[in-house]
Enzyme design. Structure first.
Site: not given
Ligand SMILES: *Cc1c(COP(=O)(O)O)cnc(C)c1O
Length: 362
Positions: A101, A173, A197
């Site tokens: 990511w 993030d 999530k």
């Protein structure tokens, strides 16, 4: 019958949050329709919207210097939206590289300005198995921000102390670990998380951003991509994902009911400690690639001695009522996601399955 859900994302949601949605689905508070069918400018939806923001503000103790925004486009859109708002061809942004990511976020910045790697833990096998040490991080003091990924969902590593970036705005993030425990929001100039999530369903991104930083954003980009557009309109510039925000409200309200982030942290640590203890009891069988001080409490990864055993583990755990244990396609092996909706008892069930699996297959 609901299964024990270890999915990495979209992930399981706390049962009380879903039951509340079920009970209110056809008729929201006597209004003759579901919350999805209400105007986003009406009083019913407005109360939900405000409650979601105020619960989040309270749970995370968000200071007045920062504002909560609800955006769309997933965390991946933030990879682009952050440089689009804050980076120019003359300026540069720093990135701390700890996984897939981070790489994707880094990649998107190239369209807007200069970017630099301030640290990376990519190893010779082209994998990431740890978080950088403080002395490996070389931040450019002129960088417009430093971007990091607080929890690496795929590789199963997590920052346990946030880096000192010497006054450069820190952007994180937090898609896979926002709300796993209390954090000091003032350390971050901007933090964001795709909700699917640890917070809610997909379709919404939570952003918590410094008002002063946001005000310095570019104005030569489309309005719909400017953070200030959403800030000025309390995230109601256009139609927000009302049902996703409603479900987040249910989850946030459940978190408050069970005792807030302090309680969640206790459970999350207990879950992670139980699972890592099971792995460490059988280190020849359950091989954990991540260095111990970088282990994630949200996503636990390990490999069995062969791929055939990995597959058998996934198949047999499924028969025992557990799903979502297959590792990410880029990492292989097993991944156990231990987000807030997973209970300590769920982990005990998995751990006894693991002990049993070693006895029969080890
Ligand atoms: C899942 C994930 C993303 C991507 O989220 P989307 O909402 O699908 O764009 C980004 N960062 C992290 C850390 C993730 O776990």
């Amino acid at each position: 019958m609901r299964v024990i859900n270890f999915n990495p994302g979209p992930a399981g949601l706390p049962l009380p949050a879903l039951e509340r949605a079920r009970d209110e689905l056809l008729e929201f508070q006597g209004s003759g329709m579901s919350i999805m069918e209400h105007s986003h400018r009406g009083k019913e939806y407005d109360a939900v919207h405000e409650e979601a923001i105020s619960l989040l503000t309270k749970l995370l103790r968000i200071p007045d210097t920062h504002q909560v925004l609800f955006l769309q486009g997933g965390a991946s859109q933030q990879f682009a939206q952050i440089p689009m708002n804050f980076l120019t061809p003359e300026t540069s942004a720093d990135y701390l590289m700890t996984g897939v990511w981070s790489e994707k976020a880094f990649d998107e910045a190239k369209y807007y300005g200069k970017r630099r790697i301030a640290a990376t833990t990519l190893n010779a096998d082209r994998r990431y198995t740890r978080i950088p040490r403080e002395d490996e991080i070389q931040v450019d003091p002129r960088a417009v921000y430093v971007h990091m990924t607080s929890n690496n969902t795929i590789y199963g590593t997590q920052w346990h102390a946030f880096p000192d970036v010497g006054g450069v705005p820190l952007v994180a993030d937090m898609s896979s670990d926002l709300l796993w425990k209390p954090i000091d929001v003032s350390q971050f100039t901007l933090l964001y998380a795709g909700a699917q999530k640890n917070v809610g369903p997909s379709g919404i991104v939570i952003v918590v951003v410094s008002k002063a930083f946001m005000a310095r954003g570019r104005t030569d980009i489309p309005k719909v991509f400017r953070y200030t557009t959403y800030a000025e309109n309390n995230s109601l510039y256009n139609t927000p994902p009302t049902f996703a925000i409603y479900l987040c409200r249910n989850v946030l309200s459940w978190i408050q009911d069970v005792g807030g982030l302090t309680q969640l942290e206790k459970w999350n640590r207990e879950k992670g400690d139980l699972l890592y203890a099971a792995i460490d009891r059988h280190p020849e069988f359950y091989r954990a690639p991540v260095e111990k001080d970088s282990r994630s409490y949200m996503n636990v990864v390990f490999n069995l001695p062969t791929e055939a055993l990995d597959e058998a583990f996934v198949a047999e755990s499924k028969k025992a009522g557990m799903v979502g244990l297959k590792g990410h396609r880029s990492a292989g092996g097993i991944r156990v996601s231990l987000y807030n909706a997973v209970t300590v008892d769920n982990v005990r069930t998995l751990v006894s399955f693991m002990d049993q699996f070693v006895r029969t297959r080890g």
